[in-house]
Design an enzyme around this catalytic site. Structure first.
Site, PDB file in Angstrom:
ATOM      1  N   SER A   1       0.754  -1.379   0.403  1.00  0.00           N
ATOM      2  CA  SER A   1       0.052  -0.089   0.282  1.00  0.00           C
ATOM      3  C   SER A   1       1.258   1.126   0.513  1.00  0.00           C
ATOM      4  O   SER A   1       0.336   2.313   0.895  1.00  0.00           O
ATOM      5  CB  SER A   1      -0.848   0.063   1.345  1.00  0.00           C
ATOM      6  OG  SER A   1      -2.000  -1.050   0.430  1.00  0.00           O
ATOM      7  N   SER A   2       1.689   0.755  -1.210  1.00  0.00           N
ATOM      8  CA  SER A   2       2.561   2.173  -0.824  1.00  0.00           C
ATOM      9  C   SER A   2       1.822   3.500  -1.271  1.00  0.00           C
ATOM     10  O   SER A   2       1.768   5.322  -1.132  1.00  0.00           O
ATOM     11  CB  SER A   2       3.951   1.922  -1.796  1.00  0.00           C
ATOM     12  OG  SER A   2       3.322   1.847  -3.425  1.00  0.00           O
TER      13      SER A   2
ATOM     14  N   ASP B   1      -6.973  -0.500   2.373  1.00  0.00           N
ATOM     15  CA  ASP B   1      -5.536   0.451   2.351  1.00  0.00           C
ATOM     16  C   ASP B   1      -5.694   1.693   2.647  1.00  0.00           C
ATOM     17  O   ASP B   1      -4.748   2.384   4.385  1.00  0.00           O
ATOM     18  CB  ASP B   1      -5.127   0.334   0.717  1.00  0.00           C
ATOM     19  CG  ASP B   1      -4.635  -1.064   0.401  1.00  0.00           C
ATOM     20  OD1 ASP B   1      -5.673  -2.324   1.094  1.00  0.00           O
ATOM     21  OD2 ASP B   1      -4.716  -1.326  -0.895  1.00  0.00           O
TER      22      ASP B   1
HETATM   23  C1  GLA Z   1      -5.977  -3.989  -3.105  1.00  0.00           C
HETATM   24  C2  GLA Z   1      -6.680  -2.739  -2.432  1.00  0.00           C
HETATM   25  C3  GLA Z   1      -7.597  -3.269  -0.939  1.00  0.00           C
HETATM   26  C4  GLA Z   1      -8.265  -4.496  -0.975  1.00  0.00           C
HETATM   27  C5  GLA Z   1      -6.956  -5.948  -1.268  1.00  0.00           C
HETATM   28  C6  GLA Z   1      -7.600  -7.250  -1.157  1.00  0.00           C
HETATM   29  O1  GLA Z   1      -5.153  -3.960  -1.345  1.00  0.00           O
HETATM   30  O2  GLA Z   1      -6.442  -2.136  -2.832  1.00  0.00           O
HETATM   31  O3  GLA Z   1      -8.517  -2.529  -1.605  1.00  0.00           O
HETATM   32  O4  GLA Z   1      -9.040  -5.035  -2.038  1.00  0.00           O
HETATM   33  O5  GLA Z   1      -6.552  -5.518  -2.400  1.00  0.00           O
HETATM   34  O6  GLA Z   1      -7.884  -7.674  -0.460  1.00  0.00           O
END
Ligand code: GLA
Length: 384
Positions: free
Chosen positions: A126-127, A172
């Site tokens: 999640s950068s 995220d």
């Molecule tokens: C990505 C998306 C999230 C989520 C995940 C899977 O990180 O940004 O919203 O759907 O995949 O759990």
């Protein structure tokens, strides 16, 4: 990078000290994958890796952006330049946040922003959400918008969905905005209600390793969107608002009702069992049984691999090798198709496991993975 260094670089770039410095972390998801766009449950925690932003307001509406991590000078965007879909560069994330704030009626003029990140990119950590959230928090403070953390997360998700064009859920951004040190965040993505669940690995002699396979992924590509569309089709066929509404003890009947829709059946089975796995992990952590979550994590991997079909050979190799070498549990984390896996292990086994994984990767001819210990860390905050 420290707040002071980021502030100094800002001053060099823009000729005056920043009005503040903020930080927002990347995340790993402990359990609850591809449930967030099904109104379900997730359980991420924040990493110590973070995006740091030095920011000042500008009253002329101009947005100036610079990143220590990207080649090139300051990017300057005129007030009229912010339009969804027009920018495929990293600048789309901060610009998208400004766009989303303005769209929602918040009086945000311009800003000078300098960013520096330690969150690995394309690693499923999640950068991009960290980048969005740090900008949203800084502007919220500087413009006195008074928005709550969950509202900032929603606006960042809008930026990602509509401006960047990635159809992701709310996990995220909420993780980056709302996590607390020493805790995992149990989030109900339907109403965004939250519970901070103590997650003390060290007290139990445990560690959680993150293994970045170095296989890059992107969610603006088609596969993530296809899974999402398949889940929405499942909900429609079953006559519910979202797959969250299919009860675990009614799963067999629901699956039987899907007729010859085999692909949809697999997606539904993953989502409904995954929501139940989150609830099991929450129960175990609340009763102090941290070790016991291992097998639940592994079940989650099998479901993502076989039913949701978003794993890849590198992620499977991490999980298989870790389990064979004595890990308590392991699974891919994040959106899939590459990125990272997590491994729950006794502290005494960390070196053995790391070596086993590195050797397995070398043997398979894969790029050397990056392995580090994840400690549940702070959500977004002001540094200076
Ligand atoms: C990505 C998306 C999230 C989520 C995940 C899977 O990180 O940004 O919203 O759907 O995949 O759990």
């Amino acid at each position: 990078m420290g707040a002071q260094r980021v502030a100094e670089r800002f001053t060099e770039l823009y000729g005056a000290a920043p009005q503040g410095v903020w930080a927002a972390p990347g995340r790993v998801n402990l359990i609850g994958e591809h449930t967030d766009y099904n109104d379900g449950f997730v359980m991420p925690f924040a990493l110590p890796h973070q995006v740091v932003a030095a920011v000042s307001r500008r009253d002329d509406g101009v947005l100036r952006l610079h990143s220590a991590d990207v080649e090139g000078g300051v990017v300057e965007l005129a007030p009229t330049a912010l339009a969804p879909g027009g920018d495929a560069e990293w600048t789309a994330y901060p610009a998208g946040v400004v766009w989303a704030l303005r769209e929602a009626g918040h009086a945000v003029a311009g800003a000078d922003i300098h960013l520096s990140s330690t969150v690995p990119t394309g690693a499923g950590l999640s950068s991009s959400a960290a980048l969005e959230v740090v900008v949203a928090l800084a502007l919220n403070d500087l413009y006195g918008l008074g928005l709550r953390r969950w509202q900032l997360a929603r606006l960042c998700q809008r930026a990602e969905n509509l401006y960047v064009g990635a159809p992701t859920g709310i996990m995220d951004q909420t993780a980056s905005a709302c996590c607390e040190p020493g805790h995992a965040l149990f989030l109900d993505t339907r109403d965004l209600s939250q519970h901070q669940i103590p997650f003390d690995l060290a007290a139990g002699g445990l560690r959680l390793l993150v293994v970045d396979t170095q296989v890059k992924h992107a969610h603006s590509g088609g596969e993530y969107g296809k899974r999402r569309a398949g889940c929405e089709k499942g909900a429609a066929l079953l006559g519910v608002d979202a797959l969250r509404d299919v009860p675990y003890d009614g799963l067999d009947a629901a699956l039987a009702g899907l007729g010859d829709e085999e692909e949809v059946r697999r997606l539904v089975r993953h989502v409904v069992t995954e929501d139940q796995r989150v609830e099991r992990v929450v129960g175990l952590l609340r009763s102090g049984e941290v070790r016991a979550i291992g097998p639940v994590l592994t079940e989650g991997h099998v479901s993502l691999r076989d039913d949701f079909r978003i794993s890849c050979p590198e992620l499977d190799l991490v999980v298989d090798t870790a389990l064979a070498a004595g890990a308590l549990g392991a699974r891919m984390t994040g959106g899939g198709f590459g990125g990272s896996a997590i491994v729950l292990t006794e502290v005494t086994e960390v070196d053995t496991l790391t070596k086993a994984i590195e050797e397995a990767f070398a043997g398979a001819g894969f790029t050397t993975p990056r392995v580090f210990e994840a400690v549940p860390s702070a959500g977004a905050h002001r540094l200076d």
